[in-house]
Design an enzyme around this catalytic site. Structure first.
Site, PDB file in Angstrom:
ATOM      1  N   HIS A  96       8.690   9.727 -28.758  1.00 27.86           N
ATOM      2  CA  HIS A  96       7.822  10.720 -28.123  1.00 27.86           C
ATOM      3  C   HIS A  96       8.337  12.150 -28.312  1.00 27.86           C
ATOM      4  CE1 HIS A  96       5.029  12.515 -25.334  1.00 27.86           C
ATOM      5  NE2 HIS A  96       6.043  13.009 -24.635  1.00 27.86           N
ATOM      6  N   GLU A 114      11.561  18.305 -25.052  1.00 24.40           N
ATOM      7  CA  GLU A 114      10.786  18.669 -23.852  1.00 24.40           C
ATOM      8  C   GLU A 114      11.409  19.891 -23.156  1.00 24.40           C
ATOM      9  OE1 GLU A 114       7.911  17.236 -23.011  1.00 24.40           O
ATOM     10  OE2 GLU A 114       7.935  15.205 -23.853  1.00 24.40           O
ATOM     11  N   ARG A 121       0.815  -1.227   0.000  1.00 24.00           N
ATOM     12  CA  ARG A 121       0.000   0.000   0.000  1.00 24.00           C
ATOM     13  C   ARG A 121       0.846   1.274   0.000  1.00 24.00           C
ATOM     14  NH1 ARG A 121      -2.540  -3.302   3.586  1.00 24.00           N
ATOM     15  NH2 ARG A 121      -4.435  -4.272   2.751  1.00 24.00           N
ATOM     16  N   HIS A 128       1.331  18.229 -27.255  1.00 20.72           N
ATOM     17  CA  HIS A 128       1.089  16.815 -26.951  1.00 20.72           C
ATOM     18  C   HIS A 128      -0.186  16.239 -27.545  1.00 20.72           C
ATOM     19  CE1 HIS A 128       4.617  17.100 -24.496  1.00 20.72           C
ATOM     20  NE2 HIS A 128       4.498  15.863 -24.071  1.00 20.72           N
ATOM     21  N   ARG A 131      -1.367  22.696 -14.969  1.00 26.44           N
ATOM     22  CA  ARG A 131      -0.560  21.563 -15.397  1.00 26.44           C
ATOM     23  C   ARG A 131      -0.818  21.197 -16.866  1.00 26.44           C
ATOM     24  NH1 ARG A 131       1.363  16.596 -11.492  1.00 26.44           N
ATOM     25  NH2 ARG A 131       2.743  15.666 -13.000  1.00 26.44           N
ATOM     26  N   LYS A 135       3.872  11.684 -11.175  1.00 33.51           N
ATOM     27  CA  LYS A 135       2.953  10.783 -11.894  1.00 33.51           C
ATOM     28  C   LYS A 135       3.678   9.471 -12.138  1.00 33.51           C
ATOM     29  CE  LYS A 135       0.119  13.776 -14.826  1.00 33.51           C
ATOM     30  NZ  LYS A 135      -0.183  14.008 -16.250  1.00 33.51           N
ATOM     31  N   LYS A 169       8.845  22.791 -14.413  1.00 31.68           N
ATOM     32  CA  LYS A 169       7.808  21.778 -14.176  1.00 31.68           C
ATOM     33  C   LYS A 169       7.403  21.774 -12.708  1.00 31.68           C
ATOM     34  CE  LYS A 169       6.179  17.123 -15.029  1.00 31.68           C
ATOM     35  NZ  LYS A 169       6.345  15.824 -15.671  1.00 31.68           N
ATOM     36  N   ASN A 174       1.207  20.136 -21.609  1.00 28.26           N
ATOM     37  CA  ASN A 174       0.818  19.349 -22.779  1.00 28.26           C
ATOM     38  C   ASN A 174       0.990  20.111 -24.088  1.00 28.26           C
ATOM     39  OD1 ASN A 174       0.099  16.995 -21.426  1.00 28.26           O
ATOM     40  ND2 ASN A 174      -1.872  17.881 -20.850  1.00 28.26           N
ATOM     41  N   GLU A 211      -3.497  18.128 -11.912  1.00 30.70           N
ATOM     42  CA  GLU A 211      -3.854  18.463 -13.287  1.00 30.70           C
ATOM     43  C   GLU A 211      -5.296  18.923 -13.458  1.00 30.70           C
ATOM     44  OE1 GLU A 211      -2.305  15.724 -16.117  1.00 30.70           O
ATOM     45  OE2 GLU A 211      -2.921  16.943 -17.801  1.00 30.70           O
ATOM     46  N   HIS A 215       0.424  12.934 -29.424  1.00 26.22           N
ATOM     47  CA  HIS A 215      -0.208  11.654 -29.083  1.00 26.22           C
ATOM     48  C   HIS A 215      -0.902  11.041 -30.299  1.00 26.22           C
ATOM     49  CE1 HIS A 215      -0.292  12.989 -24.601  1.00 26.22           C
ATOM     50  NE2 HIS A 215       0.839  12.382 -24.908  1.00 26.22           N
TER      51      HIS A 215
HETATM   52  N1  LIG Z   1       5.580  10.100 -15.324  1.00 26.74           N
HETATM   53  C1  LIG Z   1       5.605  11.111 -16.143  1.00 26.74           C
HETATM   54  O1  LIG Z   1       5.261  12.228 -15.802  1.00 26.74           O
HETATM   55  C2  LIG Z   1       6.104  10.885 -17.541  1.00 26.74           C
HETATM   56  C3  LIG Z   1       6.366  11.982 -18.367  1.00 26.74           C
HETATM   57  C4  LIG Z   1       6.885  11.750 -19.634  1.00 26.74           C
HETATM   58  C5  LIG Z   1       7.116  10.441 -20.057  1.00 26.74           C
HETATM   59  N2  LIG Z   1       6.845   9.397 -19.237  1.00 26.74           N
HETATM   60  C6  LIG Z   1       7.124   8.019 -19.658  1.00 26.74           C
HETATM   61  O2  LIG Z   1       8.520   7.879 -19.869  1.00 26.74           O
HETATM   62  C7  LIG Z   1       8.729   6.801 -20.755  1.00 26.74           C
HETATM   63  C8  LIG Z   1       9.792   7.167 -21.740  1.00 26.74           C
HETATM   64  O3  LIG Z   1      10.986   7.443 -21.054  1.00 26.74           O
HETATM   65  P1  LIG Z   1      12.401   7.452 -21.770  1.00 26.74           P
HETATM   66  O4  LIG Z   1      12.316   8.255 -23.018  1.00 26.74           O
HETATM   67  O5  LIG Z   1      13.401   7.808 -20.752  1.00 26.74           O
HETATM   68  O6  LIG Z   1      12.547   5.942 -22.290  1.00 26.74           O
HETATM   69  P2  LIG Z   1      13.246   4.638 -21.682  1.00 26.74           P
HETATM   70  O7  LIG Z   1      13.173   4.582 -20.228  1.00 26.74           O
HETATM   71  O8  LIG Z   1      12.706   3.503 -22.457  1.00 26.74           O
HETATM   72  O9  LIG Z   1      14.774   4.845 -22.121  1.00 26.74           O
HETATM   73  C9  LIG Z   1      15.112   4.900 -23.486  1.00 26.74           C
HETATM   74  C10 LIG Z   1      16.211   3.891 -23.820  1.00 26.74           C
HETATM   75  O10 LIG Z   1      17.462   4.388 -23.333  1.00 26.74           O
HETATM   76  C11 LIG Z   1      18.089   3.397 -22.520  1.00 26.74           C
HETATM   77  N3  LIG Z   1      18.855   4.161 -21.533  1.00 26.74           N
HETATM   78  C12 LIG Z   1      18.383   4.805 -20.447  1.00 26.74           C
HETATM   79  N4  LIG Z   1      19.359   5.495 -19.875  1.00 26.74           N
HETATM   80  C13 LIG Z   1      20.481   5.290 -20.591  1.00 26.74           C
HETATM   81  C14 LIG Z   1      21.810   5.766 -20.513  1.00 26.74           C
HETATM   82  N5  LIG Z   1      22.170   6.649 -19.573  1.00 26.74           N
HETATM   83  N6  LIG Z   1      22.704   5.324 -21.417  1.00 26.74           N
HETATM   84  C15 LIG Z   1      22.321   4.474 -22.411  1.00 26.74           C
HETATM   85  N7  LIG Z   1      21.082   4.014 -22.556  1.00 26.74           N
HETATM   86  C16 LIG Z   1      20.167   4.420 -21.655  1.00 26.74           C
HETATM   87  C17 LIG Z   1      16.979   2.561 -21.987  1.00 26.74           C
HETATM   88  O11 LIG Z   1      17.419   1.285 -21.637  1.00 26.74           O
HETATM   89  C18 LIG Z   1      16.023   2.531 -23.178  1.00 26.74           C
HETATM   90  O12 LIG Z   1      16.445   1.562 -24.096  1.00 26.74           O
HETATM   91  C19 LIG Z   1       7.392   6.487 -21.396  1.00 26.74           C
HETATM   92  O13 LIG Z   1       6.903   5.266 -20.888  1.00 26.74           O
HETATM   93  C20 LIG Z   1       6.501   7.635 -20.951  1.00 26.74           C
HETATM   94  O14 LIG Z   1       5.150   7.244 -20.804  1.00 26.74           O
HETATM   95  C21 LIG Z   1       6.352   9.601 -17.998  1.00 26.74           C
HETATM   96 ZN   LIG Z   2       6.086  14.646 -23.300  1.00 24.88          ZN
END
Ligand SMILES: NC(=O)c1ccc[n+]([C@@H]2O[C@H](COP(=O)([O-])OP(=O)(O)OC[C@H]3O[C@@H](n4cnc5c(N)ncnc54)[C@H](O)[C@@H]3O)[C@@H](O)[C@H]2O)c1
Ligand SMILES: [Zn+2]
Length: 371
Positions: free
Chosen positions: A271, A190, A126, A253, A246, A148, A232, A250, A242, A257
């Site tokens: 993305h 971003e 929990r 976005h 917030r 989030k 942010k 977007n 949101e 999307h």
């Molecule tokens: N929670 C939120 O507010 C929020 C906001 C934006 C995006 N997201 C989420 O984030 C995710 C995307 O994140 P991302 O773009 O970081 O992708 P990811 O975590 O998949 O990383 C991208 C790739 O880079 C590799 N990698 C990571 N760090 C590395 C490093 N230092 N050196 C070499 N390789 C490395 C990973 O293994 C992966 O293959 C999505 O699932 C999205 O929904 C969440």
């Molecule tokens: Zn984004």
């Protein structure tokens, strides 16, 4: 702590925490974590790519700081690790390693690991505490800030989640040196977003320093990440769940999307690339609706283009404006019957526009696809 690290304080009622940004933070993780962890056990979650590069370094740094060496659960890289099945496996592994209510989960990786680790922390027993060590530029400037957390459903991305704030975020900009250039640029989109949505001087700073950020200059990276987290954090503080401000995050976005969904979330567009195109379309739409000058559109577009980001939908796909608009109605953030967009009155002046006529949106898309 590294003398040149920057701290951004996130002030949410009862759950304030710091984001520490700088170079060399992984090596000093033991010292940085010690005051926050206070003798409790840490347990790391990471993905295979990141674990191969940084897990042992982190474990050694934690031990050197006088804390117990943490065990780790390592998941495959990629969005697939945010599936319900993968969440289930990771939850069982963590419980198998003896997570208890005093444990702290340490998410070491990009946004996937941050979202999965954060949601595991929000739900196991929990709710247990967690700390983020984001290793992609996107995670450092976006997903690790704001609390989030979510995993994916077959009905859509991020549909199963919770708000859960971390105890601390350590953003070591040195880890970005191993990030594939395409991932670095995705995060950069971003960063540009924060300038475009509410901070013209920051956008102007990026005009002068964007190339240094993308070439990995430590000072430029620290400044860009800190400015982004600050932006942010201030927005999230004013609107944690949101309901209002917030939504400005977007910018670009709604278009992004739709483009991502239309390309099947595949390799064609990641993305950040979709957000880059989406921001240009949002400025274009703002010009068409008479809110923004064409000059500002050209300035925003030129900046993204010069920094290696796409500014129009890829030609490889046979996009139809009407099917993209249909996707926008399906966007979980769209209110039924009307389209809501983040538009701009100029660079640094974004606002939420409700009831936008879908015909103008289709024209904007049609012109972009023909360009
Ligand atoms: N929670 C939120 O507010 C929020 C906001 C934006 C995006 N997201 C989420 O984030 C995710 C995307 O994140 P991302 O773009 O970081 O992708 P990811 O975590 O998949 O990383 C991208 C790739 O880079 C590799 N990698 C990571 N760090 C590395 C490093 N230092 N050196 C070499 N390789 C490395 C990973 O293994 C992966 O293959 C999505 O699932 C999205 O929904 C969440
Ligand atoms: Zn984004």
């Amino acid at each position: 702590m590294n003398a040149t690290a920057t701290r951004v304080h996130v002030d949410l009622a009862g759950r304030a925490y710091d984001i520490v940004i700088g170079s060399g933070l992984l090596e000093s993780a033991g010292a940085l974590l010690k005051p926050v962890v206070a003798g409790r056990d840490l347990i790391v979650i990471s993905d295979e790519n990141v674990a191969a590069l940084y897990l042992e370094k982190l474990q050694i740094a934690i031990e050197t700081g006088g804390l117990k060496r943490p065990e780790a659960v390592v998941v495959p890289p990629g969005e697939g690790s945010k599936s319900i099945e993968s969440f289930g496996r990771a939850a069982e592994s963590l419980l198998g390693l003896g997570v208890d209510r005093r444990s702290i989960i340490l998410a070491l990786g990009g946004g996937v690991v941050g979202d999965l680790g954060g949601f595991l922390a929000a739900t196991l027993l929990r709710g247990v505490d967690f700390i983020q060590i984001p290793t992609t530029l996107l995670a450092q400037v976006d997903s690790s800030v704001g609390g989030k957390t979510a995993i994916d459903s077959i009905h859509g991305k991020n549909l199963i989640g919770a708000f859960h704030q971390p105890l601390l975020v350590l953003a070591d900009t040195d880890t970005l040196a191993t990030l594939p250039p395409r991932e670095l640029k995705a995060g950069y989109a971003e960063i540009v977003k924060y300038g475009l949505l509410g901070d013209k001087p920051f956008f102007e700073w990026l005009e002068d320093n964007g190339a240094a950020v993308l070439s990995g200059d430590p000072d430029a990276l620290r400044t860009a990440v800190a400015k982004s987290c600050e932006a942010k954090a201030r927005i999230v503080e004013s609107d944690e769940r949101e309901n209002g401000a917030r939504a400005l995050l977007n910018l670009g976005h709604t278009f992004a999307h739709a483009l991502e969904a239309e390309t099947g979330f595949g390799d064609t567009l990641n993305h950040g690339e979709a957000v880059s195109i989406g921001m240009v379309l949002a400025f274009d739409l703002s010009v068409r609706l008479g809110h923004c000058s064409p000059n500002d559109l050209m300035t925003a577009r030129g900046h993204l283009l010069r920094h290696g980001l796409p500014v129009s939908p890829p030609r490889t796909n046979d996009f139809s404006p009407s099917s993209l608009v249909r996707r926008m109605y399906n966007d979980k953030k769209a209110e039924r019957g009307s389209l809501t967009f983040v538009l701009a009155r100029g660079i640094g002046e974004a606002f939420v526009a409700r009831g936008v006529d879908s015909g103008v949106v289709e024209t904007t898309l049609l012109r972009a696809l023909a360009a």
